[in-house]
Write a protein that holds these residues in place. Structure first.
Motif, short mmCIF file in Angstrom:
data_model
loop_
_atom_site.label_atom_id
_atom_site.label_comp_id
_atom_site.label_asym_id
_atom_site.label_seq_id
_atom_site.Cartn_x
_atom_site.Cartn_y
_atom_site.Cartn_z
N GLU A 287 -74.71 -6.83 1.11
CA GLU A 287 -75.38 -5.77 1.87
C GLU A 287 -74.37 -4.91 2.61
OE1 GLU A 287 -78.11 -5.19 5.90
OE2 GLU A 287 -77.92 -7.19 5.00
N PHE A 288 -73.41 -5.54 3.25
CA PHE A 288 -72.44 -4.79 4.03
C PHE A 288 -71.35 -4.20 3.15
CE2 PHE A 288 -74.62 -7.36 7.08
CZ PHE A 288 -74.69 -6.55 8.21
N ILE A 289 -70.93 -4.94 2.14
CA ILE A 289 -69.90 -4.44 1.23
C ILE A 289 -70.40 -3.20 0.50
CG2 ILE A 289 -68.55 -4.97 -0.83
CD1 ILE A 289 -68.59 -7.92 0.12
N ASP A 290 -71.65 -3.24 0.02
CA ASP A 290 -72.21 -2.11 -0.73
C ASP A 290 -72.38 -0.88 0.15
OD1 ASP A 290 -72.27 -3.77 -2.90
OD2 ASP A 290 -74.42 -4.18 -2.81
N LYS A 291 -72.57 -1.09 1.44
CA LYS A 291 -72.72 0.04 2.36
C LYS A 291 -71.37 0.61 2.80
CE LYS A 291 -77.16 -1.23 4.50
NZ LYS A 291 -77.81 -1.65 5.78
N GLY A 292 -70.29 -0.02 2.40
CA GLY A 292 -68.97 0.43 2.81
C GLY A 292 -68.64 0.07 4.24
N ILE A 293 -69.22 -1.03 4.69
CA ILE A 293 -68.97 -1.51 6.05
C ILE A 293 -67.98 -2.67 5.96
CG2 ILE A 293 -69.99 -2.53 8.12
CD1 ILE A 293 -72.64 -1.23 7.28
N LYS A 294 -66.90 -2.59 6.70
CA LYS A 294 -65.88 -3.65 6.65
C LYS A 294 -65.62 -4.18 8.05
CE LYS A 294 -61.22 -4.80 5.00
NZ LYS A 294 -59.94 -4.28 4.44
N TRP A 295 -66.43 -5.14 8.44
CA TRP A 295 -66.25 -5.77 9.75
C TRP A 295 -65.14 -6.81 9.66
CZ3 TRP A 295 -68.14 -3.48 13.74
CH2 TRP A 295 -69.39 -2.84 13.71
N VAL A 296 -64.15 -6.70 10.56
CA VAL A 296 -63.06 -7.66 10.59
C VAL A 296 -63.03 -8.31 11.98
CG1 VAL A 296 -61.71 -6.45 8.85
CG2 VAL A 296 -61.38 -5.88 11.27
N PRO A 297 -62.63 -9.60 12.06
CA PRO A 297 -62.71 -10.32 13.33
C PRO A 297 -61.50 -10.09 14.24
CG PRO A 297 -61.96 -11.81 11.62
CD PRO A 297 -62.21 -10.48 10.95
N TYR A 298 -61.81 -9.94 15.53
CA TYR A 298 -60.79 -9.90 16.57
C TYR A 298 -61.17 -10.92 17.64
CZ TYR A 298 -57.97 -5.79 15.35
OH TYR A 298 -57.08 -4.92 14.75
N PRO A 299 -60.18 -11.52 18.27
CA PRO A 299 -60.49 -12.39 19.42
C PRO A 299 -60.98 -11.53 20.58
CG PRO A 299 -58.14 -12.05 19.27
CD PRO A 299 -58.72 -11.41 18.04
N VAL A 300 -61.77 -12.12 21.46
CA VAL A 300 -62.08 -11.45 22.71
C VAL A 300 -60.76 -11.08 23.37
CG1 VAL A 300 -63.07 -11.74 25.01
CG2 VAL A 300 -64.28 -12.63 23.00
N PRO A 301 -60.59 -9.84 23.84
CA PRO A 301 -59.28 -9.42 24.37
C PRO A 301 -58.91 -10.17 25.64
CG PRO A 301 -60.95 -7.76 24.83
CD PRO A 301 -61.58 -8.76 23.90
N GLN A 302 -57.63 -10.14 25.93
CA GLN A 302 -57.09 -10.83 27.10
C GLN A 302 -57.10 -9.89 28.30
OE1 GLN A 302 -53.13 -12.26 26.46
NE2 GLN A 302 -53.17 -13.71 28.15
N GLY A 303 -57.29 -10.45 29.49
CA GLY A 303 -57.19 -9.66 30.70
C GLY A 303 -55.77 -9.20 30.95
N GLU A 304 -55.62 -8.05 31.61
CA GLU A 304 -54.29 -7.48 31.84
C GLU A 304 -53.38 -8.44 32.63
OE1 GLU A 304 -56.61 -4.39 30.28
OE2 GLU A 304 -57.08 -5.78 31.91
N SER A 305 -53.98 -9.17 33.55
CA SER A 305 -53.18 -10.07 34.39
C SER A 305 -53.39 -11.53 34.05
CB SER A 305 -53.52 -9.83 35.88
OG SER A 305 -53.28 -8.49 36.25
N ALA A 306 -54.07 -11.79 32.95
CA ALA A 306 -54.40 -13.17 32.59
C ALA A 306 -53.15 -13.94 32.22
CB ALA A 306 -55.38 -13.19 31.43
N GLU A 307 -53.14 -15.20 32.57
CA GLU A 307 -52.03 -16.09 32.24
C GLU A 307 -52.41 -17.09 31.16
OE1 GLU A 307 -50.81 -17.88 35.89
OE2 GLU A 307 -50.09 -15.99 36.76
#
Length: 462
Positions: A287-307
Motif C-alpha cells: 500500500e505504501f510502496i505503491d503510493k510512493g511513500i517511503k517511511w524510514v525510522p529515526y530514534p526519538v531525538p536527543q535533548g540539546e543538554s541531555a547526557e
C-alpha cells in the motif's frame, strides 16, 4: 508474597517508587538449582500465541521435567481476567500485567523474585534503564520487563527529496525536529510537517532532561512545569497553525484529503510521523510502496543538554505469581519468555520459521527488540530488518528505553484517567489545543495533584 506494612513517612525517607531506584545488581550469591521433579507451570501473556507455543516448547526441551500450559486471557479485559483467575485460585505461575501497576500490587499478585534476579548473572546484561524497574520498597524485585518496542519517529524520505530538504542526522536534537516540522509544512503543496500517534508531551520531558519517566519523573517526584508545559504549548500551536496534519475523521481531513477516514500517514503528504516501532511492518506493505511513500525510522531525538540516550518506549512487564509453588522455576520461565538470551534466540527462530496457512512467513520482520545488551542478539535482529543506514543507526540509539508511567509508577495511571483526561479541564491536551487553558498556568496544579496521587497510591499499597 505479603507486603511489609510501613508508614508513608518512613517510605519517603527511603525509596519512593516502583521504578528507577538505581539499585546495583548483586550477583554474590548463586541461583538455586532447578527442581528435577515433574512439575507444571502455567503462563499467560498477550504475546503472539504462535510465538508463545514455540517458546514454551523450546523451554520444555531445555527442561523436560517441566510442562508449560498456556493460559488464554482476553486482552481487552486482561486485568479482570487475571482477577477472576486469582479469585478461583488459578492465577498463572507466570503472567504479564497490563497498564496500571497498582492493580497487581494492591491485589498481591506479584511474587518476590529478588533472590533469583540478584543472583542471576544475566540480570547485569539487561538494558541498564530496565534493570532498575520493578523494585518496590527499595528491596523487593516484583516485576521485570518482558517485551519492548521503542517510540519511533518516521520520516518520509520521498517528501524530503521532493522539497529538496536534507535528511537529518540520526543524532538529531529535539529542537531540530521541531524546526523540521515547521520547515516541512508547505500549505501551497498540501504538505504537513507532522502527524502523531505518540506525543511530544511524552517525549520532551524524557529526552530534554534525562528523566526516568513521563512528565518529569526523576525517580521520586513529577514536574510538569518545565518540559511538559513547553511541549504541550508547542503541540497546541502546531495544531492551530497547520503544522500538524488534520485529525482523523474530521471535516478538515475530508476537505484536504478527500476522505475523512484516510489516515494522514498514508496520504504521501506528511513529512514526519510520530509513532511506534511496530508500525514499520505496515509501512513496508505494498500500500505504501505503491503510493510512493517511503517511511524510514529515526530514534526519538536527543535533548540539546541531555547526557543520556533515554527514549520513551512501550515496555511490557511480567512477574511470577505470589502463590506459585515453584518460584525458582517460574522465574526461569519468565526470563525465557521475556528478556533471557536463550529465549530470544528461540524467538528469532520463531520469526524465521512460523508460517501462515498459505505458507507465507508470519513475521516479515522481527517483532520487538532485545531487552539485553547482548550485541549478538541485536545483530541477529538487524540482519532480519531492511539493510540500510537508517535501521542501523536507529538500533544503535534505542538501548536506553524509559517505560511509560502507568506500568511502573504507582498512582500515575489513575491520575491520567481521573485528572489528565477526565478532570476539571476535560482532556487537558484538547483544552490546550482549543485555547481553553494555558499549559504553563495549570502545570503547577497538575504537578501537585500527580505527586499526591503517587503518594496516595503508595499509602494504599503499604
Amino acid at each position: 508474597m505479603k507486603l511489609m506494612k510501613k508508614s508513608i513517612v518512613a517510605l519517603l525517607a527511603g525509596v519512593t517508587a516502583f521504578t528507577n531506584l538505581n539499585l546495583p545488581i548483586a550477583n554474590a550469591q548463586e541461583l538455586p538449582e532447578m527442581t528435577t521433579e515433574e512439575i507444571t507451570l502455567t503462563y499467560a501473556s498477550w504475546d503472539n500465541f504462535s510465538v508463545q507455543e514455540y517458546l514454551a516448547n523450546k523451554f520444555m526441551e531445555q527442561y523436560p521435567n517441566i510442562k508449560v500450559e498456556l493460559v488464554t486471557v482476553d486482552q481487552e479485559v486482561w486485568n479482570d481476567g487475571l482477577s477472576n483467575l486469582a479469585a478461583a485460585g488459578n492465577l498463572p505461575d507466570v503472567f504479564w500485567y497490563q497498564g496500571n501497576v497498582d492493580v497487581p500490587i494492591i491485589n498481591g499478585w506479584l511474587g518476590d523474585m529478588t533472590e533469583y534476579w540478584e543472583a542471576d548473572p544475566e540480570s547485569a546484561d539487561v538494558l541498564v534503564t530496565l534493570q532498575e524497574t520493578g523494585y518496590l520498597d527499595g528491596e523487593s524485585k516484583l516485576a521485570a520487563a518482558v517485551f519492548y518496542e521503542p517510540y519511533t519517529v518516521f520520516l518520509d524520505e520521498n517528501v524530503f527529496n521532493a522539497l529538496n530538504q536534507d535528511m537529518p542526522s540520526a543524532d538529531w536534537t529535539y529542537s531540530e525536529m521541531l524546526e523540521l516540522m515547521q520547515t516541512m509544512t508547505v500549505p501551497e503543496q498540501g504538505i504537513y510537517g507532522y502527524n502523531d500517534f505518540t506525543k511530544l508531551v511524552t517525549m520532551a520531558p524524557i529526552v530534554q532532561s534525562d528523566a526516568k519517566g513521563e512528565f518529569g519523573w526523576n525517580g521520586e517526584t513529577f514536574d510538569l512545569t518545565g518540559d511538559w508545559a513547553e511541549a504541550l504549548t508547542t503541540q497546541a500551536e502546531f495544531v492551530r497553525t497547520g503544522v500538524h496534519a488534520p485529525f482523523f475523521d474530521t471535516d478538515e481531513a475530508e476537505a484536504v484529503f478527500g476522505d475523512r477516514l484516510l489516515w494522514a500517514a498514508s496520504t504521501g503528504k506528511i513529512a514526519i510521523q510520530l509513532d511506534a516501532w511496530w508500525t514499520k511492518d505496515l509501512f513496508a506493505t505494498d500500500e505504501f510502496i505503491d503510493k510512493g511513500i517511503k517511511w524510514v525510522p529515526y530514534p526519538v531525538p536527543q535533548g540539546e543538554s541531555a547526557e543520556t540516550l533515554h527514549k520513551p518506549g512501550f515496555v511490557d512487564f511480567g512477574s511470577i505469581s505470589s502463590a506459585t509453588e515453584h518460584p525458582r522455576e517460574a522465574y526461569e520461565l519468565l526470563k525465557f519468555m521475556g528478556w533471557g538470551s536463550d529465549g530470544w534466540n528461540a524467538r528469532i527462530e520463531a520469526f524465521d520459521t512460523l508460517t501462515n496457512d498459505d505458507g507465507s512467513l508470519m513475521f516479515e520482520m522481527p517483532a520487538g527488540l532485545p531487552l539485553v545488551q547482548n550485541q549478538a542478539l541485536w545483530d541477529e535482529v538487524a540482519a532480519r530488518l531492511p539493510q540500510d543506514d537508517y535501521y542501523t543507526a536507529y538500533l544503535e540509539r534505542v538501548k536506553e528505553p524509559v517505560p511509560l508511567g502507568g506500568a511502573v509508577i504507582p498512582g500515575f495511571q489513575t491520575w491520567l484517567e481521573e485528572v489528565y483526561f477526565g478532570g476539571e479541564y476535560g482532556d487537558v491536551e484538547n483544552a490546550a489545543i482549543n485555547g481553553e487553558v494555558n499549559p504553563a498556568d495549570i502545570a503547577p496544579e497538575l504537578t501537585e495533584l500527580l505527586n499526591q496521587y503517587h503518594l496516595d497510591a503508595l499509602d494504599e499499597i503499604f
